[in-house]
Design a protein around this motif. Structure first.
Motif, PDB file in Angstrom:
ATOM      1  N   GLY A 189      11.079   5.620 -13.471  1.00 27.84           N
ATOM      2  CA  GLY A 189      12.295   4.965 -13.020  1.00 27.84           C
ATOM      3  C   GLY A 189      11.998   3.965 -11.907  1.00 27.84           C
ATOM      4  N   THR A 190      12.892   3.902 -10.942  1.00 26.16           N
ATOM      5  CA  THR A 190      12.754   2.908  -9.876  1.00 26.16           C
ATOM      6  C   THR A 190      12.442   3.548  -8.521  1.00 26.16           C
ATOM      7  OG1 THR A 190      15.141   2.946  -9.453  1.00 26.16           O
ATOM      8  CG2 THR A 190      14.321   1.301 -11.015  1.00 26.16           C
ATOM      9  N   GLY A 191      11.960   4.784  -8.528  1.00 23.93           N
ATOM     10  CA  GLY A 191      11.699   5.477  -7.274  1.00 23.93           C
ATOM     11  C   GLY A 191      10.729   4.766  -6.359  1.00 23.93           C
ATOM     12  N   TYR A 192       9.708   4.115  -6.942  1.00 22.50           N
ATOM     13  CA  TYR A 192       8.707   3.431  -6.117  1.00 22.50           C
ATOM     14  C   TYR A 192       9.175   2.062  -5.659  1.00 22.50           C
ATOM     15  CZ  TYR A 192       7.497   0.477 -10.131  1.00 22.50           C
ATOM     16  OH  TYR A 192       7.544  -0.429 -11.174  1.00 22.50           O
ATOM     17  N   ALA A 193      10.280   1.585  -6.214  1.00 25.15           N
ATOM     18  CA  ALA A 193      10.838   0.287  -5.815  1.00 25.15           C
ATOM     19  C   ALA A 193      11.866   0.498  -4.714  1.00 25.15           C
ATOM     20  CB  ALA A 193      11.478  -0.397  -7.021  1.00 25.15           C
ATOM     21  N   THR A 250       3.440   9.446  -7.039  1.00 28.60           N
ATOM     22  CA  THR A 250       3.409   9.647  -8.485  1.00 28.60           C
ATOM     23  C   THR A 250       4.315   8.683  -9.257  1.00 28.60           C
ATOM     24  OG1 THR A 250       5.112  11.339  -8.235  1.00 28.60           O
ATOM     25  CG2 THR A 250       2.819  12.091  -8.250  1.00 28.60           C
ATOM     26  N   GLY A 251       4.939   7.743  -8.546  1.00 30.63           N
ATOM     27  CA  GLY A 251       5.802   6.769  -9.207  1.00 30.63           C
ATOM     28  C   GLY A 251       7.271   6.942  -8.888  1.00 30.63           C
ATOM     29  N   SER A 252       7.638   8.110  -8.357  1.00 26.97           N
ATOM     30  CA  SER A 252       9.039   8.343  -8.003  1.00 26.97           C
ATOM     31  C   SER A 252       9.251   8.358  -6.495  1.00 26.97           C
ATOM     32  CB  SER A 252       9.530   9.666  -8.610  1.00 26.97           C
ATOM     33  OG  SER A 252       8.697  10.732  -8.219  1.00 26.97           O
ATOM     34  N   ILE A 253       8.195   8.071  -5.742  1.00 29.15           N
ATOM     35  CA  ILE A 253       8.244   8.079  -4.281  1.00 29.15           C
ATOM     36  C   ILE A 253       7.958   6.681  -3.769  1.00 29.15           C
ATOM     37  CG2 ILE A 253       7.183   8.990  -2.177  1.00 29.15           C
ATOM     38  CD1 ILE A 253       6.463  11.505  -3.755  1.00 29.15           C
ATOM     39  N   LEU A 254       8.685   6.251  -2.757  1.00 22.14           N
ATOM     40  CA  LEU A 254       8.451   4.938  -2.173  1.00 22.14           C
ATOM     41  C   LEU A 254       7.103   4.929  -1.446  1.00 22.14           C
ATOM     42  CD1 LEU A 254       9.943   2.159  -1.691  1.00 22.14           C
ATOM     43  CD2 LEU A 254      10.421   3.030   0.596  1.00 22.14           C
ATOM     44  N   PRO A 255       6.236   3.972  -1.753  1.00 24.36           N
ATOM     45  CA  PRO A 255       4.950   3.872  -1.050  1.00 24.36           C
ATOM     46  C   PRO A 255       5.148   3.295   0.343  1.00 24.36           C
ATOM     47  CG  PRO A 255       5.144   2.096  -2.652  1.00 24.36           C
ATOM     48  CD  PRO A 255       6.364   2.960  -2.822  1.00 24.36           C
ATOM     49  N   GLY A 256       5.437   4.156   1.293  1.00 25.71           N
ATOM     50  CA  GLY A 256       5.789   3.717   2.637  1.00 25.71           C
ATOM     51  C   GLY A 256       4.632   3.084   3.389  1.00 25.71           C
ATOM     52  N   ILE A 257       4.921   2.036   4.137  1.00 25.35           N
ATOM     53  CA  ILE A 257       3.901   1.368   4.943  1.00 25.35           C
ATOM     54  C   ILE A 257       3.586   2.194   6.176  1.00 25.35           C
ATOM     55  CG2 ILE A 257       3.442  -0.732   6.298  1.00 25.35           C
ATOM     56  CD1 ILE A 257       5.385  -2.038   4.027  1.00 25.35           C
ATOM     57  N   THR A 258       4.607   2.841   6.751  1.00 26.31           N
ATOM     58  CA  THR A 258       4.352   3.745   7.868  1.00 26.31           C
ATOM     59  C   THR A 258       3.579   4.960   7.381  1.00 26.31           C
ATOM     60  OG1 THR A 258       6.430   2.997   8.855  1.00 26.31           O
ATOM     61  CG2 THR A 258       5.406   4.944   9.812  1.00 26.31           C
ATOM     62  N   ARG A 259       3.905   5.446   6.192  1.00 27.57           N
ATOM     63  CA  ARG A 259       3.139   6.551   5.585  1.00 27.57           C
ATOM     64  C   ARG A 259       1.671   6.188   5.481  1.00 27.57           C
ATOM     65  NH1 ARG A 259       0.959   7.529   0.626  1.00 27.57           N
ATOM     66  NH2 ARG A 259       1.007   9.670  -0.199  1.00 27.57           N
ATOM     67  N   LYS A 260       1.398   5.021   4.938  1.00 28.28           N
ATOM     68  CA  LYS A 260       0.022   4.548   4.780  1.00 28.28           C
ATOM     69  C   LYS A 260      -0.669   4.448   6.135  1.00 28.28           C
ATOM     70  CE  LYS A 260      -2.567   0.692   2.725  1.00 28.28           C
ATOM     71  NZ  LYS A 260      -2.459  -0.584   1.965  1.00 28.28           N
ATOM     72  N   SER A 261       0.054   3.943   7.132  1.00 26.44           N
ATOM     73  CA  SER A 261      -0.506   3.795   8.472  1.00 26.44           C
ATOM     74  C   SER A 261      -0.803   5.158   9.093  1.00 26.44           C
ATOM     75  CB  SER A 261       0.453   3.001   9.358  1.00 26.44           C
ATOM     76  OG  SER A 261       0.732   1.730   8.801  1.00 26.44           O
ATOM     77  N   CYS A 262       0.105   6.119   8.905  1.00 28.23           N
ATOM     78  CA  CYS A 262      -0.121   7.470   9.417  1.00 28.23           C
ATOM     79  C   CYS A 262      -1.394   8.075   8.833  1.00 28.23           C
ATOM     80  CB  CYS A 262       1.064   8.376   9.079  1.00 28.23           C
ATOM     81  SG  CYS A 262       2.545   8.108  10.084  1.00 28.23           S
ATOM     82  N   ILE A 263      -1.561   7.935   7.536  1.00 27.72           N
ATOM     83  CA  ILE A 263      -2.746   8.488   6.872  1.00 27.72           C
ATOM     84  C   ILE A 263      -4.011   7.869   7.441  1.00 27.72           C
ATOM     85  CG2 ILE A 263      -3.989   8.586   4.669  1.00 27.72           C
ATOM     86  CD1 ILE A 263      -1.222   8.846   3.312  1.00 27.72           C
ATOM     87  N   GLU A 264      -4.004   6.565   7.640  1.00 28.38           N
ATOM     88  CA  GLU A 264      -5.195   5.882   8.157  1.00 28.38           C
ATOM     89  C   GLU A 264      -5.487   6.292   9.592  1.00 28.38           C
ATOM     90  OE1 GLU A 264      -5.311   1.637   7.247  1.00 28.38           O
ATOM     91  OE2 GLU A 264      -4.020   1.998   5.517  1.00 28.38           O
ATOM     92  N   VAL A 265      -4.450   6.422  10.421  1.00 25.53           N
ATOM     93  CA  VAL A 265      -4.642   6.861  11.809  1.00 25.53           C
ATOM     94  C   VAL A 265      -5.184   8.287  11.844  1.00 25.53           C
ATOM     95  CG1 VAL A 265      -3.417   7.520  13.924  1.00 25.53           C
ATOM     96  CG2 VAL A 265      -2.953   5.310  12.861  1.00 25.53           C
ATOM     97  N   LEU A 266      -4.600   9.170  11.042  1.00 25.40           N
ATOM     98  CA  LEU A 266      -5.010  10.574  11.041  1.00 25.40           C
ATOM     99  C   LEU A 266      -6.447  10.741  10.565  1.00 25.40           C
ATOM    100  CD1 LEU A 266      -1.726  12.140   9.637  1.00 25.40           C
ATOM    101  CD2 LEU A 266      -2.688  12.542  11.915  1.00 25.40           C
ATOM    102  N   ARG A 267      -6.798  10.064   9.497  1.00 24.37           N
ATOM    103  CA  ARG A 267      -8.172  10.189   8.978  1.00 24.37           C
ATOM    104  C   ARG A 267      -9.189   9.624   9.955  1.00 24.37           C
ATOM    105  NH1 ARG A 267      -6.737   8.865   2.592  1.00 24.37           N
ATOM    106  NH2 ARG A 267      -6.195  11.036   2.074  1.00 24.37           N
ATOM    107  N   LYS A 268      -8.843   8.528  10.614  1.00 22.86           N
ATOM    108  CA  LYS A 268      -9.745   7.960  11.610  1.00 22.86           C
ATOM    109  C   LYS A 268      -9.906   8.908  12.793  1.00 22.86           C
ATOM    110  CE  LYS A 268     -10.701   3.728  14.198  1.00 22.86           C
ATOM    111  NZ  LYS A 268     -10.236   2.350  14.546  1.00 22.86           N
ATOM    112  N   SER A 269      -8.871   9.708  13.053  1.00 25.54           N
ATOM    113  CA  SER A 269      -8.915  10.662  14.165  1.00 25.54           C
ATOM    114  C   SER A 269      -9.583  11.976  13.784  1.00 25.54           C
ATOM    115  CB  SER A 269      -7.496  10.936  14.671  1.00 25.54           C
ATOM    116  OG  SER A 269      -6.874   9.744  15.114  1.00 25.54           O
TER     117      SER A 269
END
Length: 354
Positions: A189-193, A250-269
């Motif tokens: 559907g349009t979950g990722y949009a 998985t296609g039904s969740i919005l690919p958040g930019i803050t989500r992406k940033s959180c993951i990158e900060v956490l992994r770097k830490s």
């Protein structure tokens, strides 16, 4: 791309930072640009903020041909204004446009539009702690016909609003209700949009949650009603027995930019971050046995919002004694520090408006 600028003859008085709220006050100007199959994108212009005129048969009014984005401009301590990862918003908007058969905007053109508009309105960027200039780009189809088809004519607009905290609680933990009746989106559907229909469909559950004293709902997947997806206006993350877990895209969740940033900060830490399917039963068990150590939502509007209480099937669970957790606080401090220019941006995420 040439952008025509028409300045207002009646500038508004800037509001007091203590009374901003979220999305209630708008700046002096807005950006507009038109699209047709014959001409492509044309007539890019910054004009005085005002109402839009639509034909009663416009596609957006009948078939929901609409997408939008949300990002912020931040006032640094040195007085300069900067954006946070704007190219990510441009790319996500183009992905949303592709899904709804709306015209895409070349990245270079979209970036010039965005920075030119922010430069024009940068005096509206507040400087008080926790405030920013929220930017809302949106696009809609306006074919003047009732036939159902891919959009032939569209309008792209950007408006801006000086804002304070998204939630009245600010950085204090919020209460969230797990929704097990309505669903937000399904795969395919349009979950990722980022389109208006997703949010309109969430209002009924949101109203039910609000009447019970909750800020928002936490959605389950639309097929099995089993897997955690996202909060109404945010992605969601959990610290379970030392591991950071967030639902996979998985296609039904919005690919958040803050989500992406959180993951990158956490992994770097040095944190272990796992993107996977997380069942509500697993989360329920973690709440009951105490291994759910922290939970938080993340999104442009709120940045990071700690979750102090989750309710599932009318059973309430307090998380981390209803206090903000160590990891949540670290994420908030790091992201807001980069956004407002208080700490060094070692990721190369910020874009200074000269």
């Amino acid at each position: 791309m040439d952008i025509r600028i028409e300045k207002t003859q009646c500038p508004k008085e800037k509001p007091d930072s203590s009374s901003l709220g979220f999305g209630k006050i708008f700046t002096d100007h807005m950006f507009m640009m038109d699209f047709s199959r014959e001409e492509g994108w044309h007539d890019a212009r910054i004009v005085p903020f005002g109402r839009l005129s639509l034909h009663p048969a416009s596609t957006v009014l009948h078939y929901g041909s609409e997408i939008f984005e949300g990002l912020k401009a931040y006032r640094r301590a040195d007085g300069k204004v900067q954006l946070f990862r704007p190219i990510e918003n441009i790319r996500r908007m183009n992905n949303s446009a592709e899904r709804l058969c709306l015209p895409q905007i070349p990245e270079e053109d979209a970036f010039k539009i965005l920075t030119t508009f922010v430069r024009t309105e940068q005096d509206w960027t507040p400087s008080a702690p926790g405030t920013s200039l929220y930017l809302r780009p949106f696009m809609f189809g306006n074919d003047e016909t009732l036939g159902v088809h891919a959009v032939h004519n569209a309008t792209f607009v950007i408006i801006a609003s000086p804002v304070g905290s998204y939630y009245k609680e600010g950085i204090n933990p919020v209460k969230i209700m797990i929704e097990d009746a309505d669903v937000r989106a399904v795969r395919g559907g349009t979950g990722y949009a980022k389109c208006g229909g997703n949010y309109a469909a969430s209002n009924r559950a949101g109203e039910r949650a609000e009447k019970k004293g909750y800020s928002q709902v936490l959605w389950l997947d639309g097929v099995e009603r089993k897997y955690i997806e996202e909060v109404g206006a945010m992605n969601v993350m959990f610290k379970i027995n030392g591991e950071i877990v967030t639902p996979a895209l998985t296609g039904s969740i919005l690919p958040g930019i803050t989500r992406k940033s959180c993951i990158e900060v956490l992994r770097k830490s040095g944190y272990t971050v796992t993107e996977r399917l997380l069942s509500v039963d697993e989360l329920d068990a973690a709440m009951k046995n105490g291994t759910l150590e922290e939970a938080w939502g993340c999104g442009t509007a709120a940045v990071v919002s700690p979750i102090g209480e989750l309710c599932y099937k009318d059973v309430k669970y307090t998380i981390n004694e209803g206090k903000i957790g160590e990891v949540t606080q670290k994420l908030y401090d790091t992201l807001t520090g980069i956004q407002w220019g208080r700490i060094e941006d070692t990721f190369g995420w910020t874009c200074l408006i000269d």
